[in-house]
Scaffold this motif. Sequence first.
Motif, mmCIF file in Angstrom:
data_model
loop_
_atom_site.group_PDB
_atom_site.id
_atom_site.type_symbol
_atom_site.label_atom_id
_atom_site.label_comp_id
_atom_site.label_asym_id
_atom_site.label_seq_id
_atom_site.Cartn_x
_atom_site.Cartn_y
_atom_site.Cartn_z
ATOM 1 N N TYR B 61 48.666 -29.626 19.626
ATOM 2 C CA TYR B 61 48.407 -29.269 18.247
ATOM 3 C C TYR B 61 47.297 -28.216 18.141
ATOM 4 O O TYR B 61 46.254 -28.310 18.777
ATOM 5 C CB TYR B 61 48.027 -30.507 17.436
ATOM 6 C CG TYR B 61 47.791 -30.215 15.978
ATOM 7 C CD1 TYR B 61 48.880 -30.013 15.123
ATOM 8 C CD2 TYR B 61 46.510 -30.138 15.456
ATOM 9 C CE1 TYR B 61 48.669 -29.729 13.786
ATOM 10 C CE2 TYR B 61 46.304 -29.861 14.115
ATOM 11 C CZ TYR B 61 47.389 -29.649 13.289
ATOM 12 O OH TYR B 61 47.182 -29.369 11.959
ATOM 13 N N LEU B 63 45.293 -25.955 14.935
ATOM 14 C CA LEU B 63 45.164 -25.972 13.485
ATOM 15 C C LEU B 63 46.062 -24.891 12.887
ATOM 16 O O LEU B 63 46.018 -23.734 13.302
ATOM 17 C CB LEU B 63 43.702 -25.728 13.080
ATOM 18 C CG LEU B 63 43.379 -26.184 11.654
ATOM 19 C CD1 LEU B 63 43.496 -27.688 11.527
ATOM 20 C CD2 LEU B 63 42.004 -25.701 11.242
ATOM 21 N N ILE B 269 33.451 -28.458 23.711
ATOM 22 C CA ILE B 269 34.326 -29.112 22.740
ATOM 23 C C ILE B 269 34.285 -28.365 21.416
ATOM 24 O O ILE B 269 35.313 -28.104 20.786
ATOM 25 C CB ILE B 269 33.895 -30.585 22.531
ATOM 26 C CG1 ILE B 269 34.138 -31.386 23.813
ATOM 27 C CG2 ILE B 269 34.645 -31.205 21.364
ATOM 28 C CD1 ILE B 269 33.582 -32.788 23.771
ATOM 29 N N TYR B 270 33.061 -27.989 21.023
ATOM 30 C CA TYR B 270 32.897 -27.270 19.772
ATOM 31 C C TYR B 270 33.694 -25.961 19.785
ATOM 32 O O TYR B 270 34.424 -25.646 18.842
ATOM 33 C CB TYR B 270 31.410 -26.991 19.529
ATOM 34 C CG TYR B 270 31.160 -26.021 18.403
ATOM 35 C CD1 TYR B 270 31.259 -26.437 17.078
ATOM 36 C CD2 TYR B 270 30.848 -24.693 18.659
ATOM 37 C CE1 TYR B 270 31.047 -25.550 16.044
ATOM 38 C CE2 TYR B 270 30.632 -23.796 17.632
ATOM 39 C CZ TYR B 270 30.738 -24.230 16.326
ATOM 40 O OH TYR B 270 30.530 -23.361 15.301
ATOM 41 N N PHE B 274 36.680 -25.973 17.265
ATOM 42 C CA PHE B 274 36.335 -25.435 15.951
ATOM 43 C C PHE B 274 36.178 -23.925 15.943
ATOM 44 O O PHE B 274 35.959 -23.336 14.905
ATOM 45 C CB PHE B 274 35.077 -26.127 15.437
ATOM 46 C CG PHE B 274 35.234 -27.616 15.377
ATOM 47 C CD1 PHE B 274 36.010 -28.205 14.381
ATOM 48 C CD2 PHE B 274 34.653 -28.440 16.341
ATOM 49 C CE1 PHE B 274 36.168 -29.577 14.339
ATOM 50 C CE2 PHE B 274 34.825 -29.799 16.294
ATOM 51 C CZ PHE B 274 35.585 -30.379 15.304
ATOM 52 N N PHE B 277 40.270 -23.527 17.640
ATOM 53 C CA PHE B 277 41.186 -24.444 16.941
ATOM 54 C C PHE B 277 42.272 -25.011 17.835
ATOM 55 O O PHE B 277 43.370 -25.287 17.379
ATOM 56 C CB PHE B 277 41.780 -23.772 15.700
ATOM 57 C CG PHE B 277 40.727 -23.426 14.692
ATOM 58 C CD1 PHE B 277 40.010 -24.444 14.064
ATOM 59 C CD2 PHE B 277 40.420 -22.116 14.394
ATOM 60 C CE1 PHE B 277 39.025 -24.147 13.148
ATOM 61 C CE2 PHE B 277 39.421 -21.808 13.483
ATOM 62 C CZ PHE B 277 38.717 -22.824 12.855
ATOM 63 N N MET B 279 43.183 -27.938 18.868
ATOM 64 C CA MET B 279 42.823 -29.316 18.559
ATOM 65 C C MET B 279 43.235 -30.296 19.647
ATOM 66 O O MET B 279 42.484 -31.196 20.004
ATOM 67 C CB MET B 279 43.465 -29.727 17.232
ATOM 68 C CG MET B 279 42.963 -28.942 16.047
ATOM 69 S SD MET B 279 41.181 -28.983 15.986
ATOM 70 C CE MET B 279 40.850 -28.564 14.309
ATOM 71 N N ALA B 282 40.920 -29.895 22.641
ATOM 72 C CA ALA B 282 39.574 -30.365 22.308
ATOM 73 C C ALA B 282 39.541 -31.888 22.207
ATOM 74 O O ALA B 282 38.561 -32.526 22.596
ATOM 75 C CB ALA B 282 39.104 -29.738 20.998
#
Lengths: 283, 311, 393
Positions: B61, B63, B269-270, B274, B277, B279, B282
Amino acid sequence: MRPSKRPGDAARLLRHALVHLCLIAGAVIMLMPFAWMALTSIRAPAEILSGGFWPIPESFHGFKNYETALRIAPFGMFMLNGAIVCAVILIVQLLVAIPAAYALAKLRFPGRGVLFGLIVAGLCVPIQVPALPLYMALAEFKLLDGLFALMVPFFLSVFAIFLLRQTFKAFPDEIIQAARVDGMSEFELLWRVVVPSAGPAVAAFSVFSVVAHWNDLYWPMIVIQRLDHAPPPLGMLFFAGSESGSDFGSMMAGAVIVTAPLLLLFLVARRRFVQGITMTGIK
Amino acid sequence: MTAAAALDKTPALERPAGFRPSRAVREALAGSLFATPAVVLLLATILAPLIALVVLSFTDYELGAVDVRWLGGDNYRQALGDPVFRRAVSNTLLYVALVLPGGILLGLLAALAVHGRKKSRGFYETAYFLPVTATLIAMAAVWQFLLHPRIGPVNAVLKAVGLPEQAFLSEPSLLIPTLAFIGLWNVVGFNMVLFLAGLSGIPKDLYDAAEVDGAGGSVDRFLTVTWPMLAPTTLFVAVTTSITAFKVFDTVAVLTGGKNGTEVLLYAIYLEGFQYFKMGYAAALTVIFLLFLLVFSVFQAVKLDRRVHYT
Amino acid sequence: MPASLKLDRISKSFGTTKVLDEVDVEIRAGEFVSIVGASGCGKSTLLRIIAGLETQGAGHVRLDEVVVDAMAPRERNVAVVFQNYALYPHMTAFENIATPLATSRLSLYERLPVLGRLSRRRAKIRAGIAADVAAVAAQLRIEALLDRKPGQLSGGQRQRVALARALVRRPSLFLMDEPLSNLDAQLRVHMREEITELHSRLGATFVYVTHDQVEAMTMSDRIVMMDKGRVAQIGSPSDLYDRPATIAVARFIGSPAMNFLPAAADSSGALFHADRRLPVDTDRAGPVVVGLRPENVAIGPVYEGAALVGRIRRVEHHGHDRLVHLDLQSPLGGMLSARVSATDALSDPAEGCFVAVDFTGPAHVFDGDGLRRTSKVVRLGFGRIDTAAEAAE
C-alpha cells in the motif's frame, strides 16, 4: 563520622572540595548550552560569525535578534498552539483516565483483568507505532493539518491510567465503604472523595504530560503541514531549517522563546517535576 | 472491548420496575461505565491501529494508490536486505550502546555525589535536570551552533588549547558519537533523579550494620549495601534509558536530517512512511521497531520478579 | 574474652539539644547490663557511641581500660543487633552471617565481585567461613534457613539470623538496640529467655538497650536507668525496684506502676497528706511526694482514725492477685491502687465500698527535685471493712 577514618580536617575539606569540583564541572557542561543560547541570542551577527568562545557579548543586540526571530516565524502562534494542545490533551487524559483507573483499582466488573493487561501492554507502545494507521485514518476523514489531529492520539494515556490505578489502589477501602453507606453514588464518591486524595499523583502526571506534549516533535511533524497549526518544536524545526539557518543570533532567540516556558515552569515547580519522574520509577 | 461488551450483557435494565439491582451488579455497571471512554479510545488509538499496522506491513500500500497487493513477507525481506535500513538499525544500536552505559554510570555517579550534599543539593539537582525539561529540538539547534565547524565555541576552545578542530556534524565517524553525547547530556539528569530516589530508599541501619561488620570503607559500603540495594532502580534506569535512546529522532531531524549515513530507525520510518508514503514498507519497519522495544520491556518484567525478594 | 566497658563523662549534642550529659557508666567483663529509659532519653545514642557509629562530643569510651574513641566499630570488636535487624535484604541468611567474617579474613581485593576469584587462598578461607557460619547456625538452630533471604523469614527467624551475625565473630562486647521490640508478645517472652541463656553460655559482656522495664528487670545483672540524657540510677534490678533514686526511676520501674501521693513533712519529719498524718516519717521538713508500690498498700475495713480512706472504683482480676483501684477520699483527690492476693480473706472487695488504706511496706519519699529521701514507715496494721461506714455514707 567514623572515628578511625576521621581524617584531619584538611583531608576532609580536600575530599569535599574534590566532589564539589566534579559536580561543578558536570553542572557547567549541563548548563553551558543554556548559557550560550541566551548569550548568543543577544549578540550581534558579526560577532557571532567571527567565532570565538568569549562569553560576554561586546554589544547588546538582543532586540534585533528577537525581533528578527518573531518576524520570520510566528512564535506567538506556535506557543498558543502548544498551550492549547497541551491543555486540551491533559484535560481529556484526566477525564478519561481517572474513572478508568478507579474502576480498575476498586470496582469489580467483567473484563477488568483483560483491560488492565492491555493497559500494561500499552505502556510499551509509543506514539510512533500507531502513527501510520492513525495518519491514514485522519487523512481519510480530512482531519490532517489541524489541532484535533495533533491531540487525538494522546487522549488516552495508558500511563495515566496505570499511575492513577496504583494511587487509587492504596486508598483505604473502609472510607469507600463508609461513603457508600452514606449513600454516595460511585460517581460522587470518585470525584469528591477519592480524587482529592490523589492530588500529588495527578499533579505529577500533569507535569509529565505537559512536558511530553510541549516537547513532542514526531507526531506534529507528520500531521502538520501549515505553519499556523504548528506547535513550538515544529516551528523551531522550520525555523532552524529555513533561510535564517545561518543567522544564529535570531535562531538562538527563537530557541530561548521556545524553551523558556518549560524552563520557568521547572524552576518554579522543581519538586513536582522530580516527583513526577520518581513516580514513574515506583511501580 | 470486553468491558464494553459486558455492559451490553448486563441485564439490570430489563428488570421489572421497582427492583433494585444487587450491589455486585451495580458495581459491575459502574465499573463498565467508568471504563468505557478508556476502552473506546484504547480500541481506536492503539488496538485498531496496531492491527491495521500489522496487516499493512504485508501489503504494498502507498498513500493514494488505487490497488493494493498482498505481498506476504516481502516487505520484511526487503527491509532486512536494504543496506540503508540495516545501517539505520546498526546506527541506532550503536547509539544505544553509547548512551546506555554512559547514562547509567554518569547518572549513578552524579546521584552518589549529590546525595551527600545538603545546602547545594537543590542547585545541582536543578542544573542536571534542566536539559531533561528543555525542548530537545531547540537545544539541538543550540548544539548545532555550539559544534559549528567555523563559528562554534567548542571548536574555538579546541583551537585555543592547540587541539585539531573537529567536524562534529559532518565527519561520518563522529556523527553518531556526537548525537550520543547530546543524548547523554539529555538523559543524565533524569537518571540521576531516579537514582537519588533509590538512594533515599535505602535504610540507614544497613550502613550501620555494614560498619559494624567491618564493611565501613567506601568501596565496601558501595558493594555491600548501595549497589545491591539499587539493583531494582538500576534495572529500571537501564530499561528506560535504552527505550529513550532507541527512539532517538529529534536531534537527527535537526542536526543531520539523516544524511551522511546517520539514518536511525525512527527517521527511516518517518522518511519511508511520511515523505515517500510507502505505507506498507514503513509499516513493516514499524513492526520491527516495536519488536525491539518489546525485547527491552521484557527486562522490566524480570525486574518485577526480583522486587519480591527485596521486601 | 569478654571486655569491660567504661564510659567516662560522655556528652553529646545534636545541634543545640543536649542528648547526653556527662554519662558515667562502668560495666564489668561478662556482665549483662540493660540501659532503660523513656524514648528520647539518649539510650540509643549512647549505644551508638559505644559501638563507634556515632562520635561523642566529649568524654571517653574505654574497652578493657583502653580508650577506643578513635577506633572504627570493627576495630572495637563489638557486635550490634539492631532494632530492625538490619539484615542485608539481597543476601541469604548464610551470606548475612558470613559478612563480618569475610570482611575480616579476606582483603578488599579478594572481596571484589569478579576480581576476587583470582585469589588462590580465597577458596580455602571461604571454606573456613562456611564452617564457622554452620557452627553458629547450629547453636541458634537456624541451619535449615541459611539459604533463604530475609524477606522469606519470619520476624523471629530474622532475629536469630541477626543474632548469629553478631555472634559469629566472637565479639567481646554485644550491643543490642531494642532487639525484641518488633516481635509479638509471646515470642518476645521466649526470646528473652533465649538471650539470657545465650549470655550465660557465652560469658560475653552484653549491653542491652530497651524501653521495656520488664525486659530490663528480668534479663539484666544491672540496669542503667537514663532520664533526659543523664544517668538517673545504676544498680541491680532489686536496687532500682526497692530503692529508686529518683521519682523518674520510681515511675518507670515496676508494673503495675507505683502510686504517688503529694505530702508535706513538718519540722519533725512527720508526713501529712492534706492534714492527715501518714504512717511515714522522713528526715527534713518540706513538700514531698510519697511513692508506694501497689503491693505495699493494704486495704481493710474503715476504722476510727484511719489516715486514708478510699472508695473502690474498679477491681482488676489478674488471676493470682487483684488490683484494686481506689479514689482517695481526701480534699486533694487522687487515686491509689492496691495489689491484693486473690486468696486473701477480703478477696472480693466490692466496687463502691469504702476502705481504709494502710502501708505495709517501704514508702519512697521524694523531695521537690524528685530525689530520694530517707523514710521510714512508722505504723502498720489495718482493721476490716466497715460496712456500717458504707451504709452511713
